[in-house]
Design an enzyme around this catalytic site. Structure first.
Site: not given
Ligand code: NAD
Ligand code: UDX
Length: 486
Positions: A11-12, A40, A88, A130, A161, A276-277, A339
């Site tokens: 639930a993140g 959470k 997760v 991811t 995603e 992520c990055f 950001k």
């Molecule tokens: P997050 O840390 O916000 O959320 C993940 C959640 O999963 C946590 O609340 C954690 O407690 C829960 N969890 C872990 N193990 C578990 C289990 N066994 N059962 C139930 N819950 C469990 O992470 P996020 O930012 O939501 O990212 C999740 C995934 O999506 C990662 O692989 C990340 O790389 C990918 N992703 C993130 C973003 C982003 O912008 N945050 C974007 C695209 C993809």
């Molecule tokens: C990124 C990817 O964009 C998204 O597609 C993926 O699913 C998750 O990772 P996020 O990390 O949420 O998303 O934000 P993003 O807008 O990509 O910015 C990442 C970082 O780069 C931030 O610190 C932002 O401030 C910085 N950034 C972004 C720059 O420094 N310059 C830019 O032109 C754009």
């Protein structure tokens, strides 16, 4: 059979918003989000959601309790589901062998075990986290090893995603594309169709892209790596600009007008942050090394290294400008999130900047519109950062943060920072030279200089234009037409 019940594990930042949008768009499907963290889940069920995303509250408050539920009872939600998202966290390993390099897939493994033990009937498992290439193979193996119930079968899909934090709801409502990787078998294609049928309720069919599972997993890593690379290109350019008098905004504008390059992600900064990055590039580097592709690994690693350099250069510039000494000086830090439009601080460049300044014994007053005070303290209390409580104040007002400060340091690109009264801020600062370090190039630098500020930003040699050096084409930085030291 159309999907009737969805479960999401995690639930993140991804699980919460994604499921809120699916539930909103599919009122006939029951969507249950589960997490191992009871606090959470309690927040998701309260008036104060655990994450800030523009537009999220409106959706959750409207449909929570109708067809959107948050629960700690994972086994029940899994048992009832036809389709399960694994959302997760997959951070970089922080322990043991390959610490700081390999992706930590322990949460994916525990989610797969939980599913294997509790799922019932034909169930589609969707890898939304991811993950490295071929993780789906390991997930499938764990599912069949754990499964004890006759009549239970699994189809694993990859559906990475692409949402960005701060614009997650907008991104989910109108994605550039939805990628679904599936097995080439009939069962694989059928599972793909069932997932696609959910998205086509609001995403045009031509934006739903199919691939094999391994391509889908790799696409996500490469997508992030290429976005980070684009930022790194412009940040590396900023270093050249600062030494030559070229202006990074002018370069970015003209380069971005080339349709093959495009203007997005060319805002130079103090380095990219976010959850992520950094970890996804490390995961890609690790994958390349595993495949004995050392030069390819080095290529991607350089993005991480240059990002560190960008942060370091900014920190050094602050200290150097303040006569090489910030000890005991008050500095106002504007922005702590990685950001704008998020309260998330994971891998935020602001953390690196603040730690550097605290280690130099500066007194920091930090203001961020969305980051909680407890989060800032936690981020700065990590090893390698020494400070006492009198060196750090978290403020809820930018004007308060700036009183008596020698400098303002912009770390996050919050739009609200543009509209502050900089004359008022200037007047409240310590007398003598007053600096602004704009790490995001969001302010009107000319106006600030007219107010009296010493302005430093990224990728522009403003001090060259500031009358302290000769102007025009002869600023002492001419490219030498000989082999001399430049
Ligand atoms: P997050 O840390 O916000 O959320 C993940 C959640 O999963 C946590 O609340 C954690 O407690 C829960 N969890 C872990 N193990 C578990 C289990 N066994 N059962 C139930 N819950 C469990 O992470 P996020 O930012 O939501 O990212 C999740 C995934 O999506 C990662 O692989 C990340 O790389 C990918 N992703 C993130 C973003 C982003 O912008 N945050 C974007 C695209 C993809
Ligand atoms: C990124 C990817 O964009 C998204 O597609 C993926 O699913 C998750 O990772 P996020 O990390 O949420 O998303 O934000 P993003 O807008 O990509 O910015 C990442 C970082 O780069 C931030 O610190 C932002 O401030 C910085 N950034 C972004 C720059 O420094 N310059 C830019 O032109 C754009």
């Amino acid at each position: 059979m159309p999907i009737k019940r969805i479960c999401c594990i995690g639930a993140g930042y991804v699980g919460g918003p994604t499921c809120a949008v699916i539930a909103k768009k599919c009122p006939d499907i029951v969507v249950t989000v589960t997490d191992i963290m009871p606090a959470k889940i309690a927040e998701w069920n309260s008036d104060s959601l655990p994450i800030f995303e523009p537009g999220l509250e409106e959706i959750v408050f409207e449909i929570r309790g109708n067809n959107l539920f948050f629960t700690t009872d994972g086994p029940k939600a899994i048992r009832e589901a036809d389709l399960i998202f694994i959302s997760v966290n997959t951070p970089t390993k922080a322990y043991g062998a390959e610490k700081g390099k390999a992706p930590d897939l322990s949460c994916v493994e525990s989610a797969a075990r939980l599913i294997g033990k509790n799922a019932s009937g034909a169930t589609i498992i969707v890898e939304k986290s991811t993950v490295p290439v071929r993780a789906a193979e390991s997930i499938a193996a764990i599912l069949s090893a754990e499964c004890r119930e006759d009549g239970t079968s699994f189809q694993v899909l990859s559906n990475p995603e692409f949402l960005s934090e701060g614009t997650a709801i907008q991104d989910l409502l109108s994605p550039d594309r939805v990628l679904i990787g599936c097995e080439s078998s009939e069962a694989g294609k059928l599972a793909r169709k069932e997932l696609a049928d959910i998205y086509t309720r609001w995403v045009p069919e031509e934006r739903i892209v199919t691939s094999n599972i391994w391509s889908s997993e790799l696409t996500k890593l490469i997508n992030n790596a290429m976005l980070a690379q684009k930022i790194t290109c412009i940040n590396a350019t900023s270093a050249i600009c600062e030494k030559t008098g070229a202006d990074v905004s002018e370069v970015a504008k003209a380069v971005g007008m080339d349709q093959r390059i495009g203007p997005a992600f060319l805002n130079c900064s103090i380095g990219f942050g976010g959850s992520c990055f950094h970890k996804d590039i490390l995961s890609l580097v690790y994958l390349c090394k595993q495949l004995s592709l050392d030069e390819v690994a080095d290529y991607w690693q350089m993005i991480v290294d240059l990002n560190e350099l960008q942060r370091r250069r900014f920190c050094q510039r602050i200290v150097k400008s303040l006569y090489g000494n910030v000890a005991g000086k008050k500095l106002a830090i504007f922005g702590f999130a990685f950001k704008e439009n998020t309260g998330d601080t994971r891998e935020s460049s602001a953390i690196v900047v603040c730690k550097h300044l605290l280690n130099e014994q500066a007194q920091l007053a930090i203001y961020d519109p969305k980051v909680r005070e407890s989060q800032i303290i936690r981020d700065l209390q990590s090893p390698g950062c020494e400070f006492n409580s009198s060196s750090l104040k978290i403020e809820t007002c930018p004007y308060e943060a700036t009183k008596g400060a020698s400098a303002i340091v912009i770390c996050t690109e919050w739009k609200a920072f543009k509209n502050l009264n900089y004359q008022k801020l200037y007047d409240s600062m310590e007398s003598g030279a007053r600096w602004i370090f704009d790490g995001r190039n969001i302010l009107d630098h000319q106006k600030l200089m007219e107010t009296g500020f010493q302005v430093h930003c990224v990728g522009k040699a403003l001090h060259l234009q500031n009358g302290r050096r000769s102007s025009g084409l002869t600023n002492g930085h001419a490219f030498p037409f000989h082999n001399g030291d430049h």
